[in-house]
Design a protein around this motif. Structure first.
Motif, PDB file in Angstrom:
ATOM      1  N   HIS A 184       6.020   2.585  -5.152  1.00 31.94           N
ATOM      2  CA  HIS A 184       4.542   2.611  -4.471  1.00 31.94           C
ATOM      3  C   HIS A 184       4.682   3.928  -3.546  1.00 31.94           C
ATOM      4  CE1 HIS A 184       1.452   2.700  -1.434  1.00 31.94           C
ATOM      5  NE2 HIS A 184       0.675   1.995  -2.542  1.00 31.94           N
TER       6      HIS A 184
ATOM      7  N   PRO B  91       2.201  -0.835   0.088  1.00 34.27           N
ATOM      8  CA  PRO B  91       2.010  -2.020  -1.007  1.00 34.27           C
ATOM      9  C   PRO B  91       2.246  -3.439  -0.077  1.00 34.27           C
ATOM     10  CG  PRO B  91       4.369  -1.052  -1.081  1.00 34.27           C
ATOM     11  CD  PRO B  91       3.461  -0.185  -0.122  1.00 34.27           C
TER      12      PRO B  91
ATOM     13  N   GLN C 218       2.345  -8.013  -3.327  1.00 39.28           N
ATOM     14  CA  GLN C 218       2.706  -7.007  -4.584  1.00 39.28           C
ATOM     15  C   GLN C 218       4.194  -6.625  -4.682  1.00 39.28           C
ATOM     16  OE1 GLN C 218       0.719  -3.226  -3.782  1.00 39.28           O
ATOM     17  NE2 GLN C 218       0.826  -2.572  -5.874  1.00 39.28           N
TER      18      GLN C 218
ATOM     19  N   LYS D  96       5.710 -10.115  -6.199  1.00 37.50           N
ATOM     20  CA  LYS D  96       5.236 -10.271  -7.680  1.00 37.50           C
ATOM     21  C   LYS D  96       6.145  -9.320  -8.617  1.00 37.50           C
ATOM     22  CE  LYS D  96       1.708  -8.222  -9.668  1.00 37.50           C
ATOM     23  NZ  LYS D  96       0.261  -7.696  -9.752  1.00 37.50           N
ATOM     24  N   ASN D  97       6.857  -8.278  -8.245  1.00 35.22           N
ATOM     25  CA  ASN D  97       7.661  -7.167  -8.920  1.00 35.22           C
ATOM     26  C   ASN D  97       8.947  -7.665  -8.859  1.00 35.22           C
ATOM     27  OD1 ASN D  97       5.784  -5.180 -10.259  1.00 35.22           O
ATOM     28  ND2 ASN D  97       4.885  -5.378  -8.404  1.00 35.22           N
TER      29      ASN D  97
END
Length: 192
Positions: free
Chosen positions: A174, A183, A187, A190-191
């Protein structure tokens, strides 16, 4: 508080013309070795052997309200990230004294590195130099980059976040020249 918002606005409006392009997902993350705020030696390669990933983020300093808010959010949800095997590291050009101010404000318990020579910022291509006009404006608002960073180069990072997997690849990034955009923890999680 108004002073800090004004400082963030002044710096934010000037940032877009100065910032570089960040490293992209899928590229090999530049290795680094540095001491964190507790004196612990951190080596990216070693951390990736003992953790599933590293969340590496760059912030401007304890004077930045958006940086402090993001750090506080990371701290508040740190267990969510560490439960997924992530090691969180913050990188700033500020001195240890100012890192301690950040910790006081945010209660951050993860590693924070003073990037004294800007080498980590440069390796991740998030560094930019504040011009003389902006430097003078910041100083007028009580932000002395030379004192705060312990040098005269006036380099700050674009606020950026990278997730580096155990193979050393960047799997999430990001990077936004708009300093207000960070971010979310969800988020990031999730990654992972």
């Amino acid at each position: 508080m108004k002073k800090y918002i004004l400082i963030a606005l002044v710096l934010g409006f000037c940032l877009p013309g100065m910032a570089q392009t960040a490293l992209k997902s899928g590229t090999q993350a530049p290795a680094f070795t540095a001491k964190d705020n507790t004196g612990k030696n951190l080596d990216l390669k070693a951390l990736l052997k003992s953790h599933k990933s590293v969340v590496l983020f760059f912030y401007r300093g304890q004077w930045c309200p958006y940086c402090n808010k993001h750090i506080q959010q990371l701290q508040d949800s740190l267990q969510l990230l560490t439960a997924k095997g992530a090691y969180v590291i913050g990188v700033t050009p500020e001195t240890g004294e100012n890192i301690n101010k950040t910790i006081e404000k945010t209660h951050a318990s993860f590693s924070i590195i003073q990037d004294k020579d800007n080498s980590i910022m440069k390796a991740y291509n998030v560094n930019y130099t504040v011009d003389a006009n902006l430097y003078a404006k910041l100083k007028g608002y009580g932000v002395d980059l030379e004192k705060g960073n312990g040098n005269t180069d006036h380099v700050l990072p674009v606020p950026a976040t990278y997730i580096i997997n155990s193979a050393g690849k960047i799997i999430f990034m990001h990077f936004d020249k708009d300093y207000t955009q960070r971010p979310s923890v969800s988020q990031i999680a999730k990654n992972l």
